[in-house]
Scaffold this motif. Structure first.
Motif, PDB file in Angstrom:
ATOM      1  N   LEU A 137       0.816  -1.214   0.000  1.00 24.68           N
ATOM      2  CA  LEU A 137       0.000   0.000   0.000  1.00 24.68           C
ATOM      3  C   LEU A 137       0.852   1.267   0.000  1.00 24.68           C
ATOM      4  O   LEU A 137       0.317   2.363   0.015  1.00 24.68           O
TER       5      LEU A 137
ATOM      6  N   ILE B 134       0.101   4.144  -2.506  1.00 20.88           N
ATOM      7  CA  ILE B 134      -1.138   4.876  -2.212  1.00 20.88           C
ATOM      8  C   ILE B 134      -0.892   5.857  -1.078  1.00 20.88           C
ATOM      9  O   ILE B 134      -1.292   7.017  -1.106  1.00 20.88           O
ATOM     10  N   LYS B 135      -0.181   5.357  -0.047  1.00 18.74           N
ATOM     11  CA  LYS B 135       0.126   6.213   1.095  1.00 18.74           C
ATOM     12  C   LYS B 135       0.952   7.418   0.651  1.00 18.74           C
ATOM     13  O   LYS B 135       0.683   8.549   1.039  1.00 18.74           O
TER      14      LYS B 135
ATOM     15  N   TRP C 253       1.099   8.763  -2.290  1.00 16.50           N
ATOM     16  CA  TRP C 253       0.284   9.684  -3.098  1.00 16.50           C
ATOM     17  C   TRP C 253      -0.592  10.552  -2.208  1.00 16.50           C
ATOM     18  O   TRP C 253      -0.672  11.769  -2.386  1.00 16.50           O
ATOM     19  N   GLY C 254      -1.238   9.909  -1.221  1.00 16.47           N
ATOM     20  CA  GLY C 254      -2.114  10.666  -0.332  1.00 16.47           C
ATOM     21  C   GLY C 254      -1.346  11.697   0.465  1.00 16.47           C
ATOM     22  O   GLY C 254      -1.769  12.849   0.594  1.00 16.47           O
ATOM     23  N   THR C 255      -0.190  11.295   0.991  1.00 16.07           N
ATOM     24  CA  THR C 255       0.591  12.233   1.800  1.00 16.07           C
ATOM     25  C   THR C 255       1.137  13.374   0.954  1.00 16.07           C
ATOM     26  O   THR C 255       1.204  14.510   1.400  1.00 16.07           O
TER      27      THR C 255
ATOM     28  N   TRP D 118      -0.124  14.826  -1.732  1.00 15.30           N
ATOM     29  CA  TRP D 118      -1.079  15.860  -2.126  1.00 15.30           C
ATOM     30  C   TRP D 118      -1.862  16.408  -0.950  1.00 15.30           C
ATOM     31  O   TRP D 118      -2.846  17.111  -1.142  1.00 15.30           O
ATOM     32  N   SER D 119      -1.501  16.050   0.255  1.00 13.30           N
ATOM     33  CA  SER D 119      -2.258  16.557   1.393  1.00 13.30           C
ATOM     34  C   SER D 119      -1.310  16.954   2.515  1.00 13.30           C
ATOM     35  O   SER D 119      -1.376  16.437   3.616  1.00 13.30           O
TER      36      SER D 119
ATOM     37  N   GLY E 154      -2.546  21.467  -2.739  1.00  9.54           N
ATOM     38  CA  GLY E 154      -3.095  20.586  -1.707  1.00  9.54           C
ATOM     39  C   GLY E 154      -2.677  20.932  -0.301  1.00  9.54           C
ATOM     40  O   GLY E 154      -3.006  20.205   0.614  1.00  9.54           O
TER      41      GLY E 154
ATOM     42  N   ALA F  91      -7.446  12.354  -1.657  1.00  2.45           N
ATOM     43  CA  ALA F  91      -6.064  12.418  -1.185  1.00  2.45           C
ATOM     44  C   ALA F  91      -6.023  12.681   0.317  1.00  2.45           C
ATOM     45  O   ALA F  91      -5.277  12.027   1.058  1.00  2.45           O
TER      46      ALA F  91
ATOM     47  N   PHE G 164      -3.827   6.558   6.483  1.00  2.25           N
ATOM     48  CA  PHE G 164      -2.518   5.962   6.760  1.00  2.25           C
ATOM     49  C   PHE G 164      -1.773   6.667   7.879  1.00  2.25           C
ATOM     50  O   PHE G 164      -0.693   6.253   8.244  1.00  2.25           O
TER      51      PHE G 164
END
Lengths: 347, 361
Positions: A13, A16-17, A19-21, A23-24, A53, B95, B102
């Motif tokens: 994962l 995904i982690k 990418w999320g971190t 852009w945020s 973001g 996002a 996580f």
């Protein structure tokens, strides 16, 4: 459980982690100086940091980025560390401005701490202050670094066993105890290599307690009735003027400490030497013999002390007010002096 | 056993002519036909697909992005963009959600550990239960003649979980936030209930089917405009949106009851207000805007009604989002005084109008 956590934090994962971190990145901004204005500019219309973001957020628990703006003093270093420790795990620090980098205009400040000594710093943004473009580039660089890096915890803590059973009831602590009589130390001895000073001390020891406090500094404590004779002895040694007269008020110990800072203009090797000739007098009857006839430069300084502390220099011809206005209160610099409380009309 | 269940599912399936050939093909394959029949079983479809969980998630992604984008446009900014440029950054909320998922979820030492972790999940029960009772044409979870009353009753349970969250956090800001939530709760709940009961008097029943049928000519918003107004204001107060964003004032008390939450748990509690807004807007559309009635498309069949309901709900919520970027916040005493004087008076007027119109119609 540990392996599961490891799998969730990194593992398959991971992208995904990441990418999320990426852009945020929500910065909690720690404003200590003028860089805060530049941060406001970077997130207002025109530059708009929310495009990439990053959303400003005031609460440490729900963010993952600290932007340190400005110089970090010893007091603020603790705040920075607490804020950093409050934040949940993938967390990053960006330091903006010259002050956070290496001190900036406060480079030799006694109270300055570099943020990199307190928390792990990801990026520094130089400038005084940095432009909004530079700040946004810093956030952008962090995004690129996140993109290229490995998905892992940014910090690891040692394992602590969870407490079981009922929590002990912690009562509030009592009132802080303040020491009633803090001792005021004028002369603290210090070991220095200074031949002349040691010779002088040997000569002065007959008068009272003579110690070397630093290079070119000697403190000589005498009894009040020996003050004049000590001053004469010093004059004979080559000291010819008083640089300053000073009174220290120690109400807890019930005494005044009167200091004369004596130096020389005529003897070359004594020019850098300062001798602190001091003696303690009772607070109830503050009387001490004047040195104004031995060292004429002490005259005005004694008058000033007489005004501000109410210490009477016996032998000084001046009586009455010297610096203070005629209607000013008696001895305003004494520590037990109470300011007159302001009265607001209609309150 | 399985065949009995299969028969039950098969007898009550959603009819959509557009994808009927695909469903017919899938129904011939063993095992997959069971899953297809379960998904298209009307109660399951209503609760899990539309207007239930799936569109609720889509709505959450949309509304967070829309609100940030709208606020940004009002302030002459661009708003979230770079995360997905071709669709104007529409997956920004995804996002943020993934980042929360996580992140480390900190449970601090002073918290009441079991309640602190359980309550965000428990808070979902009063939010998801009303969705089972809200019908959309033929697609309905549980059919009940008292659906409107039941939804109002479940909505009244949500503040209790929020107050419990504040208590379990054991933080001074959380305590202040909880007390404010309780104050706001007593001040919006009474006008809200009176406004809803005025509409129940107007339609003569708490059954959404009756309500929608009676609105076939004139929508409820025109029949009782004052109840419409009171409902909107109570909706803003109940979901702590900006003129009444008192319990979660992040400038003063740092998100109130949710101050200590982090990671996934904060993601759960942050969307509570949005979900509550969704349920209240569904009720609003059914009571005032004609429910699921709208232009009928033959190809969509049974899907018409839920789609219309969802589209109307989204439009209502999007209009309410404008309020957030335009108004400043009331003080707590102003909000309480306002609701206990004007709002209650208005709601009683609405009740009189509702009884009068219901008597005439």
């Amino acid at each position: 459980m540990e392996e599961f956590t490891k799998f969730v934090r990194g593992g398959i994962l991971g992208p995904i982690k990441k990418w999320g971190t990426k852009w945020s990145l929500w910065p909690v901004h720690l404003v200590t100086a003028c860089c805060g204005a530049e941060l406001a500019h970077a997130f207002a219309c025109g530059y708009d940091g929310e495009r990439i973001g990053a959303l400003n957020y005031g609460i440490a628990r729900q963010t993952n980025l600290i932007i340190v703006e400005g110089a970090i003093t010893r007091k603020m270093a603790r705040v920075l560390r607490i804020t950093w420790e409050q934040m949940p795990d993938p967390k990053f620090v960006i330091v903006m401005g010259a002050c956070g980098l290496n001190g900036g205009i406060f480079w030799n400040g006694y109270n300055l701490v570099k943020p990199s000594e307190v928390v792990p710093v990801e990026f520094f943004i130089p400038g005084c202050p940095p432009t909004p473009e530079a700040l946004l580039r810093g956030i952008r660089q962090l995004q690129i670094k996140l993109d290229k890096g490995v998905a892992e915890n940014s910090v690891s803590f040692s394992e602590v066993k969870a407490e079981k059973g009922k929590k002990p009831r912690i009562l509030p602590r009592g009132v802080k105890k303040v020491s009633l009589a803090p001792c005021i130390v004028i002369a603290r001895e210090k070991e220095v290599e200074w031949e002349l000073g040691k010779n002088l001390c040997e000569k002065l020891k007959v008068l009272g307690r003579a110690v070397i406090t630093a290079r070119n500094r000697i403190a000589l404590k005498v009894d009040p009735d020996k003050l004049r004779s000590s001053a004469m002895k010093l004059r004979d040694l080559g000291f010819d003027h008083v640089k300053s007269v000073n009174v220290v008020d120690a109400p807890n110990e019930g005494k005044f400490i009167v200091e004369y800072w004596i130096s020389s203009y005529s003897v070359k090797e004594l020019m850098p030497v300062l001798i602190n000739l001091h003696s303690e007098i009772s607070r109830r009857e503050p009387k001490i013999s004047s040195l104004s006839d031995i060292f004429p430069s002490a005259d005005y300084l004694e008058r000033e002390m007489q005004d501000l502390f109410g210490v009477e220099f016996v032998g000084n011809p001046w009586k009455g007010r010297f610096l203070l206005a005629p209607d000013a209160p008696e001895a305003p610099l004494r520590k037990d002096f109470k300011l007159q409380e302001e009265v607001y009309v209609g309150d | 056993m399985i065949s009995t269940l299969f028969e039950i599912f098969k007898s009550n399936m959603v009819q959509i002519p557009l994808i009927q050939p695909i469903i017919d093909y899938l129904m011939q394959i063993p095992l997959i036909n069971f899953i297809v029949a379960l998904i298209l079983w009307r109660p399951f479809f209503a609760v899990v697909i539309i207007p239930g969980l799936t569109v609720l998630l889509l709505y959450l992604l949309y509304i967070v992005w829309f609100e940030r984008k709208l606020t940004a446009r009002v302030q002459w900014r661009v708003g979230p963009l770079e995360v997905a440029r071709p669709i104007r950054g529409a997956i920004q909320a995804l996002a943020d959600g993934l980042r929360y998922f996580f992140q480390e979820a900190i449970v601090h030492k002073e918290a009441h550990r079991p309640y602190f972790v359980q309550l965000p999940i428990l808070a979902f029960i009063p939010i998801l239960l009303p969705i089972a009772f809200i019908p959309a044409g033929n697609v309905v979870g549980i059919k009940s003649p008292y659906a409107v009353q039941l939804v109002v009753a479940f909505l009244a349970l949500i503040p209790i979980t929020i107050i419990a969250i504040g208590w379990a956090s054991n933080n001074r800001f959380a305590f202040i936030g909880s007390v404010r939530e309780a104050l706001i709760y007593v001040s919006y709940e009474i006008p809200f209930i009176i406004a809803v009961s005025s509409m129940i008097y107007l339609y003569g029943s708490g059954d959404p089917y009756v309500a929608v049928e009676k609105q076939s000519i004139v929508p409820g918003a025109i029949m009782n405009p004052i109840a419409f107004l009171v409902f909107i204001i109570a909706m803003l107060m109940a979901t702590s949106r900006l003129p009444f964003e008192i319990p979660e004032a992040d400038q003063e008390i740092a998100f109130g009851p949710f101050v200590e939450y982090s990671g996934m748990l904060f993601g759960l509690v942050m969307v509570l207000a949005y979900e509550k807004l969704y349920v209240m807007a569904l009720l609003f559309v059914i009571l005032f805007l004609g429910g699921w009635s709208g232009f009928y498309c033959e190809l969509l069949g049974d899907l018409n009604a839920p789609l219309w309901l969802f589209i109307k709900t989204i439009i209502v919520i999007s209009i309410l989002a404008i309020v957030r970027s335009m108004y400043a916040r009331y003080r707590i005493d102003q909000a309480v005084r306002y609701s206990f004087s004007w709002l209650i008076a208005l709601s009683i007027v609405a009740l009189v109008i509702g009884i009068a119109v219901g008597w005439i119609v």
